[in-house]
Design an enzyme around this catalytic site. Structure first.
Site, PDB file in Angstrom:
ATOM      1  N   GLU A  94       0.816  -1.213   0.000  1.00 25.41           N
ATOM      2  CA  GLU A  94       0.000   0.000   0.000  1.00 25.41           C
ATOM      3  C   GLU A  94       0.851   1.265   0.000  1.00 25.41           C
ATOM      4  OE1 GLU A  94      -3.089   0.475  -0.410  1.00 25.41           O
ATOM      5  OE2 GLU A  94      -3.884  -1.550  -0.252  1.00 25.41           O
ATOM      6  N   GLU A 150       6.680 -21.885   8.147  1.00 25.59           N
ATOM      7  CA  GLU A 150       7.035 -21.022   9.272  1.00 25.59           C
ATOM      8  C   GLU A 150       8.067 -21.666  10.191  1.00 25.59           C
ATOM      9  OE1 GLU A 150       4.048 -21.540  12.905  1.00 25.59           O
ATOM     10  OE2 GLU A 150       3.019 -20.818  11.113  1.00 25.59           O
TER      11      GLU A 150
END
Length: 303
Positions: free
Chosen positions: A80, A111
């Site tokens: 963004e 992960e």
């Protein structure tokens, strides 16, 4: 040690038999405490903003690194920044365990790969000028620990955002942020309150850093990238609000400024052509207020 993020919430034990309105009420009541939890760690967030701002001023970058929901939130904040602040894509980057395709589809076990966190940052050419923010609601994700450990080794500034006290990743950070929002509505579902808290903190880190890089005038986005009709309309309205000129003149000046809102404002406020406005902004390090003051506002006034 029992993690707060894995604890059961005594207030929602009957949520499985509740009607829709009651479920929503429970969730809303739990969310009320998230902003207060973030308020408690504002001094820690302030320190991290300082790291990021220093990196930007030295030509460095900001990296978010996380897994699952935490990794997706980092990527979301990163992507963004270019449309909001006209930053180059490499200035703020998000890394997620399992690679970019893990954003839309979970990559099981990614992960747990501590070495991958190190390797992903190495592949981006991490330097001591950069800042790395590790994200893990539990505070113990190996991928994040690997990335933070590597960042510290090479001298980059590090921060860690978790939702448990004494989180493991805090030990790898120059500045830990431990925002404790309490047990989730659904036990262990950290895409809820924990994710909301992380999103709020990321908003603060990137926005506060960009504001101090001259990316706004008053509370207006004057460095927005004009890439579609909506954003062009916003840009024109911003120019009108700041300068008071008619819409048509704002549109014409925006065109003459190559769709650069800040440049258009300086052109109009100082009554100067494009090249001179650009020079004023450069000397003012991108700050519109400083550029206008340096160039002399129309009529001898400045805001």
């Amino acid at each position: 040690m029992q993690l707060t993020t894995e604890s059961r919430n005594s207030r929602t034990m009957q949520i499985d038999t509740a009607d829709t309105k009651t479920i929503l009420t429970m969730m809303n009541e739990e969310d009320h405490g998230v902003a207060e939890a973030v308020k408690e760690v504002l001094p820690d967030i302030e320190q991290v903003v300082g790291f990021v701002l220093h990196s930007f001023q030295k030509g460095g970058r900001l990296f978010y690194i996380g897994a699952g929901t935490s990794g997706r939130l980092g990527m979301l904040d990163a992507v963004e920044c270019p449309p909001t602040f006209s930053t180059p894509p490499q200035m703020v980057q998000g890394l997620i365990a399992g690679g970019e395709h893990a954003f839309v589809k979970a990559v099981e076990g990614a992960e747990d790969d501590e070495a991958a966190g190190r390797q992903d940052l190495q592949s981006r050419g991490l330097t001591e000028r950069d800042t790395v923010v590790g994200l893990a609601a539990s505070g113990r994700t190996p991928y994040v620990k690997g990335g933070l450990a590597y960042a510290r080794e090479i001298g980059a500034k590090t921060a860690a955002i978790s939702c448990n006290k004494n989180a493991q990743i805090s030990a790898y950070a120059d500045q830990p942020i431990e925002v404790v929002v309490g047990p989730e509505v659904l036990t262990g579902s950290t895409r809820l309150k924990a994710a909301t808290a992380q999103k709020m903190i990321l908003n603060m880190i990137s926005t506060a850093s960009m504001l101090q890089m001259g990316k706004a005038f008053e509370n207006l986005m004057v460095d927005v990238r004009v890439s579609n009709v909506k954003l062009r309309q916003r840009a024109v309205h911003t120019i009108v609000r700041v300068t008071g000129v008619p819409k048509k003149q704002a549109e014409e000046t925006l065109d003459a400024a190559g769709n650069e809102v800040k440049t258009a404002i300086v052109m109009l406020e100082c009554g100067v052509p494009f090249e001179e406005a650009k020079e004023l902004l450069t000397k003012a390090e991108g700050y519109v207020r400083r550029a206008v003051k340096r160039g002399g506002a129309r009529g001898g006034s400045s805001r």
